[in-house]
Design an enzyme around this catalytic site. Structure first.
Site, PDB file in Angstrom:
ATOM      1  N   GLY A   1       0.024   8.223   0.911  1.00 62.95           N
ATOM      2  CA  GLY A   1       0.095   8.249   2.373  1.00 62.95           C
ATOM      3  C   GLY A   1       1.451   7.916   2.966  1.00 62.95           C
TER       4      GLY A   1
ATOM      5  N   GLY B   1       2.894   5.089   3.351  1.00 59.62           N
ATOM      6  CA  GLY B   1       3.667   4.109   2.586  1.00 59.62           C
ATOM      7  C   GLY B   1       4.464   4.771   1.467  1.00 59.62           C
TER       8      GLY B   1
ATOM      9  N   GLY C   1       0.814  -1.223   0.000  1.00 65.85           N
ATOM     10  CA  GLY C   1       0.000   0.000   0.000  1.00 65.85           C
ATOM     11  C   GLY C   1       0.837   1.259   0.000  1.00 65.85           C
TER      12      GLY C   1
ATOM     13  N   TYR D   1     -12.416  -1.767  12.798  1.00 64.34           N
ATOM     14  CA  TYR D   1     -11.051  -1.325  12.452  1.00 64.34           C
ATOM     15  C   TYR D   1     -10.110  -1.629  13.618  1.00 64.34           C
ATOM     16  CZ  TYR D   1      -7.120   1.811  11.395  1.00 64.34           C
ATOM     17  OH  TYR D   1      -5.861   2.324  11.156  1.00 64.34           O
TER      18      TYR D   1
HETATM   19  N1  LIG Z   1      -3.204   8.167   8.855  1.00 61.95           N
HETATM   20  C1  LIG Z   1      -3.361   7.926  10.149  1.00 61.95           C
HETATM   21  O1  LIG Z   1      -3.615   8.829  10.960  1.00 61.95           O
HETATM   22  C2  LIG Z   1      -3.185   6.533  10.663  1.00 61.95           C
HETATM   23  C3  LIG Z   1      -3.425   6.302  12.014  1.00 61.95           C
HETATM   24  C4  LIG Z   1      -3.228   5.033  12.521  1.00 61.95           C
HETATM   25  C5  LIG Z   1      -2.776   4.028  11.701  1.00 61.95           C
HETATM   26  N2  LIG Z   1      -2.565   4.258  10.388  1.00 61.95           N
HETATM   27  C6  LIG Z   1      -2.042   3.151   9.567  1.00 61.95           C
HETATM   28  O2  LIG Z   1      -1.015   3.622   8.705  1.00 61.95           O
HETATM   29  C7  LIG Z   1      -0.935   2.776   7.566  1.00 61.95           C
HETATM   30  C8  LIG Z   1      -0.849   3.624   6.311  1.00 61.95           C
HETATM   31  O3  LIG Z   1      -2.087   4.265   6.122  1.00 61.95           O
HETATM   32  P1  LIG Z   1      -2.201   5.770   5.584  1.00 61.95           P
HETATM   33  O4  LIG Z   1      -2.639   6.591   6.699  1.00 61.95           O
HETATM   34  O5  LIG Z   1      -0.992   6.139   4.835  1.00 61.95           O
HETATM   35  O6  LIG Z   1      -3.463   5.633   4.610  1.00 61.95           O
HETATM   36  P2  LIG Z   1      -3.623   5.765   3.030  1.00 61.95           P
HETATM   37  O7  LIG Z   1      -3.057   7.059   2.553  1.00 61.95           O
HETATM   38  O8  LIG Z   1      -5.052   5.489   2.758  1.00 61.95           O
HETATM   39  O9  LIG Z   1      -2.727   4.578   2.497  1.00 61.95           O
HETATM   40  C9  LIG Z   1      -3.155   3.252   2.623  1.00 61.95           C
HETATM   41  C10 LIG Z   1      -2.603   2.446   1.487  1.00 61.95           C
HETATM   42  O10 LIG Z   1      -3.113   1.100   1.597  1.00 61.95           O
HETATM   43  C11 LIG Z   1      -3.519   0.705   0.321  1.00 61.95           C
HETATM   44  N3  LIG Z   1      -4.543  -0.331   0.333  1.00 61.95           N
HETATM   45  C12 LIG Z   1      -5.814  -0.238   0.764  1.00 61.95           C
HETATM   46  N4  LIG Z   1      -6.473  -1.384   0.534  1.00 61.95           N
HETATM   47  C13 LIG Z   1      -5.602  -2.209  -0.082  1.00 61.95           C
HETATM   48  C14 LIG Z   1      -5.706  -3.511  -0.605  1.00 61.95           C
HETATM   49  N5  LIG Z   1      -6.857  -4.187  -0.576  1.00 61.95           N
HETATM   50  N6  LIG Z   1      -4.613  -4.076  -1.153  1.00 61.95           N
HETATM   51  C15 LIG Z   1      -3.449  -3.394  -1.225  1.00 61.95           C
HETATM   52  N7  LIG Z   1      -3.290  -2.140  -0.760  1.00 61.95           N
HETATM   53  C16 LIG Z   1      -4.373  -1.559  -0.199  1.00 61.95           C
HETATM   54  C17 LIG Z   1      -4.049   1.954  -0.340  1.00 61.95           C
HETATM   55  O11 LIG Z   1      -4.085   1.758  -1.729  1.00 61.95           O
HETATM   56  P3  LIG Z   1      -4.970   2.681  -2.702  1.00 61.95           P
HETATM   57  O12 LIG Z   1      -4.084   3.850  -2.985  1.00 61.95           O
HETATM   58  O13 LIG Z   1      -5.216   1.809  -3.867  1.00 61.95           O
HETATM   59  O14 LIG Z   1      -6.199   3.080  -1.970  1.00 61.95           O
HETATM   60  C18 LIG Z   1      -3.031   2.973   0.122  1.00 61.95           C
HETATM   61  O15 LIG Z   1      -1.927   2.993  -0.740  1.00 61.95           O
HETATM   62  C19 LIG Z   1      -2.150   1.865   7.645  1.00 61.95           C
HETATM   63  O16 LIG Z   1      -1.748   0.608   8.155  1.00 61.95           O
HETATM   64  C20 LIG Z   1      -3.065   2.537   8.650  1.00 61.95           C
HETATM   65  O17 LIG Z   1      -3.905   1.621   9.337  1.00 61.95           O
HETATM   66  C21 LIG Z   1      -2.764   5.499   9.851  1.00 61.95           C
END
Ligand SMILES: NC(=O)c1ccc[n+]([C@@H]2O[C@H](COP(=O)([O-])OP(=O)(O)OC[C@H]3O[C@@H](n4cnc5c(N)ncnc54)[C@H](OP(=O)(O)O)[C@@H]3O)[C@@H](O)[C@H]2O)c1
Length: 316
Positions: free
Chosen positions: A33, A35, A29, A186
């Site tokens: 974000g 990643g 992913g 979640y």
């Molecule tokens: N942001 C926060 O405040 C926060 C807080 C706590 C934990 N987290 C954790 O941080 C991590 C990164 O999240 P983020 O905040 O950077 O969110 P994000 O910007 O939504 O990035 C999430 C990534 O996961 C990918 N993804 C979603 N479903 C998928 C699937 N079925 N198969 C493969 N990839 C998939 C998305 O791909 P697409 O681009 O195709 O949608 C996106 O690239 C996650 O584990 C999240 O739970 C984030």
């Protein structure tokens, strides 16, 4: 709350990394974000990065953007993988094993969150549990032997949200058919990811293997995690938090996972992330690991269930 100040008052930052030349990182992913930002940081240090992304068009865009920043020779590519589909995970793992003789770290970053209405994956799992936990459970298992041969590590990106639900796994209705609740589900999925990691540590120790497993969270980071799939109230409260400056940048949100992928001498039975107010931001270091996360009966039961559900027997 921080339990130590291992990296000084500023906490861990990428300045601690000298060179990652010759190292290979796999990240799920990563086209947006935290990643995407983790990928950027790894590339600045000369690493090779392979992203495992579900959306090929967005991935081409991400690679193009990274090559614009780091030059045409930047060693970044992607393999298509949808964590919501076990067959896709198996297919991607096969490609990884064909293409990568060495994996220094597998970073389990991809996730979905706060899905307003219950959705099931093609394999019949509640979608947050399916994507965040089962997909990664299978991926890590399929790549474990290569990680072992590489003396590599697994990094599990969880969330402070793991504390904000049942603080347990609803085994009698794991898909939440009776009482679906976006936030609690979640929370369960991010707790399941952590429990997987700590039980894997147990199994690695028992089998005298060498893969290291680390768990972290990104704090509150301004990414696209809360999107149109979340209910209106969640979207509004998140946008207020962002407007009030309570969410840090996605780049800062990437620090904990990059730290866990690269830093030497980290404790494994630990939980890393920002240590400031409510752990939303602030210096990256060790956060409190709550005892319910290590409940051995739950760890064992979840592991057995996950092997059954993914039809995969781990080699440890
Ligand atoms: N942001 C926060 O405040 C926060 C807080 C706590 C934990 N987290 C954790 O941080 C991590 C990164 O999240 P983020 O905040 O950077 O969110 P994000 O910007 O939504 O990035 C999430 C990534 O996961 C990918 N993804 C979603 N479903 C998928 C699937 N079925 N198969 C493969 N990839 C998939 C998305 O791909 P697409 O681009 O195709 O949608 C996106 O690239 C996650 O584990 C999240 O739970 C984030």
């Amino acid at each position: 709350m921080a339990t130590d100040k291992q990296f000084g008052p500023q906490g861990w930052t990428p300045k601690r990394i000298t060179s990652l030349a010759g190292k290979t990182y796999l990240i799920t992913g990563a086209n947006t974000g935290a990643g995407f930002q983790a990928t950027r940081i790894l590339l600045t240090k000369g690493a090779k990065v392979v992203m495992l992304n579900r959306n090929p068009n967005k991935s081409v865009g991400a690679v193009t953007k990274l090559r614009q920043e780091f030059g045409e020779n930047a060693d970044v590519s992607f393999i298509q993988m949808d964590l919501a589909e076990l067959a896709s995970v198996r297919n991607a793992a096969t490609q990884v094993l064909e293409q990568l003789p060495q994996i220094d770290a597998l970073m389990c970053n991809g996730a979905i969150a706060q899905i307003a209405k219950q959705e099931l994956t093609v394999d019949g799992f509640e979608s947050q549990l399916g994507v965040n936990h089962y997909g990664h459970f299978l991926l890590c298992g399929l790549l474990f032997a290569r990680l072992e041969a590489s003396k590599g590590r697994i990094v599990v990106v969880s969330s402070e949200g793991h504390k904000m639900g049942l603080r347990g796994i609803q085994f009698d209705d794991i898909n939440w058919n009776k009482n679906y609740h976006p936030n609690k589900v979640y929370s369960q999925s991010k707790l399941a990811q952590m429990m997987f990691a700590y039980e894997l540590q147990n199994k690695i120790l028992g089998a005298n293997k060498h893969v290291k497993v680390y768990v972290c969270h990104p704090g509150a980071s301004n990414t696209s995690l809360i999107n149109e799939k979340a209910n209106l109230a969640t979207r509004i409260s998140w946008s207020i938090m962002v407007k009030l400056g309570m969410a840090q940048s996605a780049e800062k949100g990437a620090y904990p996972e990059v730290m866990c992928a690269t830093e030497n001498d980290l404790k494994q039975r630990a939980y890393y992330g920002p240590t400031g107010l409510l752990n939303f931001g602030g210096p990256v270091g060790e956060c409190k690991l709550e005892s319910f996360v290590l409940d051995q009966a739950v760890l064992s039961r979840l592991w057995t269930l996950s092997e059954q559900q993914t039809s995969f027997n781990w080699p440890v």
